[in-house]
Write a protein that holds these residues in place. Structure first.
Motif, mmCIF file in Angstrom:
data_model
loop_
_atom_site.group_PDB
_atom_site.id
_atom_site.type_symbol
_atom_site.label_atom_id
_atom_site.label_comp_id
_atom_site.label_asym_id
_atom_site.label_seq_id
_atom_site.Cartn_x
_atom_site.Cartn_y
_atom_site.Cartn_z
ATOM 1 N N ASP A 107 -46.262 -20.065 -51.010
ATOM 2 C CA ASP A 107 -44.930 -19.857 -51.760
ATOM 3 C C ASP A 107 -43.578 -21.152 -51.642
ATOM 4 O O ASP A 107 -43.318 -21.857 -52.118
ATOM 5 N N ILE A 108 -44.011 -21.220 -50.456
ATOM 6 C CA ILE A 108 -43.173 -23.034 -49.824
ATOM 7 C C ILE A 108 -43.737 -24.388 -51.063
ATOM 8 O O ILE A 108 -43.105 -24.671 -51.123
ATOM 9 N N ALA A 166 -39.059 -28.481 -50.508
ATOM 10 C CA ALA A 166 -38.498 -27.224 -50.906
ATOM 11 C C ALA A 166 -37.623 -26.964 -49.405
ATOM 12 O O ALA A 166 -37.003 -27.478 -48.964
ATOM 13 N N THR A 167 -36.005 -26.790 -50.923
ATOM 14 C CA THR A 167 -34.465 -26.581 -50.201
ATOM 15 C C THR A 167 -34.627 -25.210 -50.211
ATOM 16 O O THR A 167 -34.758 -23.861 -50.846
ATOM 17 N N LEU A 168 -34.221 -24.252 -48.588
ATOM 18 C CA LEU A 168 -34.346 -23.245 -48.516
ATOM 19 C C LEU A 168 -32.541 -22.551 -48.210
ATOM 20 O O LEU A 168 -32.314 -23.338 -47.215
ATOM 21 N N LYS A 207 -34.544 -28.076 -45.386
ATOM 22 C CA LYS A 207 -35.960 -28.543 -46.029
ATOM 23 C C LYS A 207 -37.249 -28.728 -45.750
ATOM 24 O O LYS A 207 -37.628 -29.507 -44.329
ATOM 25 N N SER A 210 -45.065 -24.289 -53.358
ATOM 26 C CA SER A 210 -44.818 -24.387 -54.743
ATOM 27 C C SER A 210 -43.400 -25.216 -54.771
ATOM 28 O O SER A 210 -43.022 -25.622 -55.581
ATOM 29 N N GLN A 211 -43.013 -23.809 -53.908
ATOM 30 C CA GLN A 211 -41.685 -24.893 -54.019
ATOM 31 C C GLN A 211 -41.278 -26.589 -53.916
ATOM 32 O O GLN A 211 -40.631 -26.979 -54.361
ATOM 33 N N ALA A 232 -42.843 -28.243 -56.633
ATOM 34 C CA ALA A 232 -41.950 -28.157 -58.435
ATOM 35 C C ALA A 232 -40.479 -28.722 -57.941
ATOM 36 O O ALA A 232 -39.617 -29.810 -59.315
ATOM 37 N N ASN A 233 -40.538 -29.256 -56.284
ATOM 38 C CA ASN A 233 -38.869 -29.924 -56.717
ATOM 39 C C ASN A 233 -38.997 -31.715 -55.754
ATOM 40 O O ASN A 233 -38.073 -31.756 -55.090
ATOM 41 N N LEU A 257 -41.109 -15.781 -48.309
ATOM 42 C CA LEU A 257 -42.343 -16.800 -48.767
ATOM 43 C C LEU A 257 -43.590 -17.358 -47.162
ATOM 44 O O LEU A 257 -43.466 -18.150 -46.291
#
Length: 145
Positions: A80-81, A92-94, A103, A83-84, A87-88, A76
């Motif tokens: 990428d982080i 981002a929740t990983l 988070k 983008s996540q 989108a949320n 990631l």
């Protein structure tokens, strides 16, 4: 990852902890992994007695739990982080390989801030350090599951 981290003077405490936990082979495996790597200053924020205790063989399970909480399966990048998170709803929740979540949300001055399970916060100070088996993001605090 461990071989490269051992060359970085600001990650020597992390390398010693990975060795004490017996995670060298795992992190040198094929991955890919995303590692949120606490720098030496991050470890210095933990009381010395606690740091010393965690490095003892009888605390290996606790140390392993803390260290694997800094690892996410997959590669990631910061993009990428981002983008996540976008989108949320901004976060981002990983899921970590330890099994709990981190988070990640945008912070001040174009930074990314990670919130751990205990509500502690860590900022990514150096993103996207490419590795042959993943990516490392250097952080300024140790995350606690």
């Amino acid at each position: 990852m461990v071989a490269n981290a051992s060359k970085a003077s600001n990650l020597s405490t992390l390398v010693a902890a990975v060795q004490a936990a017996g995670l060298v082979e795992t992190l040198q495996g094929p991955g890919p992994f995303t590692v949120f790597a606490p720098d030496n200053a991050a470890f210095d924020k933990i009381p010395e007695a606690t740091r010393t205790a965690l490095m003892q063989p009888d605390m290996k399970d606790d140390l392993t739990k803390i260290l694997t909480y800094h690892v996410v399966a997959g590669r990631l990048t910061a993009a990428d982080i981002a983008s996540q998170a976008q989108a949320n709803g901004g976060t981002a929740t990983l899921e970590t390989v330890q099994g709990e979540e981190l988070k990640v949300a945008a912070g001040p001055n174009d930074t990314w801030v990670i919130t751990d399970a205990k509500g502690g916060k860590s900022t990514i100070t150096q993103a996207d350090v490419a590795q042959s088996n993943g990516v490392v993001h250097v952080v300024d605090a140790v995350l606690m599951p």
